[in-house]
Design an enzyme around this catalytic site. Structure first.
Site, PDB file in Angstrom:
ATOM      1  CG  ASP A  48      -3.717   2.389   4.056  1.00 52.40           C
ATOM      2  OD1 ASP A  48      -4.760   2.993   3.725  1.00 52.40           O
ATOM      3  OD2 ASP A  48      -2.911   1.935   3.234  1.00 52.40           O
ATOM      4  CB  ALA A 163      -0.532  -4.785   3.606  1.00 54.02           C
TER       5      ALA A 163
END
Length: 262
Positions: A48, A163
């Site tokens: 990511d 996140a």
């Protein structure tokens, strides 16, 4: 979401990590790759963090093309599964197109300097010292919290809601919800305030109180600005990004699935 299509010119980029480099060597002869600045789409090998790096690189260059990520990192929330025997060009052509709009941050420091950055996941304000931060929170032109005493506060997009926002006990937002998550980080006062869900048209302003005693930094994804006076945030719809996902493994499905993980 856009239409499925074949891309005539694709670029291949890989993080410096060993697995990503090994996969890049395997894929070198699978397509007639072109440089990123000539491509219609980009294949991103890594995790990511590397995907965010490439997306920001495109935003900075003001040339944004669809990105298909292959997970060769750790979390890989923005990525697809790695399958060595898959026909990559066909997979990319069949991929679902997911639109993601970043936040635009204008950060003003104590000396009056202005810093502008984009954030695909979130913008967070964090205390710089052991002293608790004190931050005024304005939403939609109205002061909603005159003094938030906390370790920090963040504003997250749906793409970034799983996140840092999730680790701070913020809500998970489905893609296409047109919402933002405003989430405090270790709030002390107001003690019971756990954040808010806002329309993505909202303009949010954070103002740092007692900055000499309680300095605060602002972080837009991977870009940090220290000694903040105030931060202005809003969604930059004109800078829309496109992520490509295999059918059945799209980002919106992952956001739903994440809410059922014990």
């Amino acid at each position: 979401m856009g239409e499925k299509k074949e891309f005539a010119r694709m670029a291949l980029v890989a993080s410096s990590a060993g697995p990503a480099q090994a996969a890049a060597r395997q894929l070198e002869k699978s397509c007639p790759w072109v440089p990123l600045d000539e491509a219609d789409a980009v294949i991103v090998l890594g995790g990511d963090g590397f995907m965010l790096q490439i997306l920001h690189q495109m935003l900075d260059a003001r040339r944004v093309i669809p990105a298909y990520g292959i997970n060769l990192g750790t979390v890989g929330f923005l990525m697809n599964r790695y399958r060595q025997n898959g026909k990559l060009a066909e997979k990319v052509a069949k991929a679902r197109h997911i639109s993601v709009s970043p936040l635009h941050m204008t950060a003003i420091t104590q000396d009056g300097a202005r810093h502008e950055h984009s954030a695909i996941n979130e913008v967070s304000l964090l205390r710089e010292t052991r002293q608790t931060a004190k931050i005024e929170v304005e939403v939609g032109g109205k002061i909603r919290i005159p003094e938030l005493a906390c370790d920090g506060v963040l504003l997250a997009t749906p793409a970034g809601s799983t996140a840092y926002n999730l680790s701070a006990n913020g809500p998970i937002l489905p893609l296409g919800s047109n919402l933002l998550a405003l989430t405090p980080i270790s709030p002390f006062r107001p003690r019971r305030w756990r954040g808010a869900i806002l329309p993505d048209k909202s303009k949010v302003v954070f103002r740092v109180l007692e900055p000499d005693k309680r300095p605060v930094a602002a972080v837009a994804d991977q870009k940090e600005v220290r000694d903040i006076a105030e931060v202005h945030l809003q969604v930059a719809g004109e800078r829309e990004l496109t992520l490509l996902f295999d059918p059945g493994h799209s980002l919106d499905e992952r956001i739903v699935s994440e809410q059922f993980v014990a």
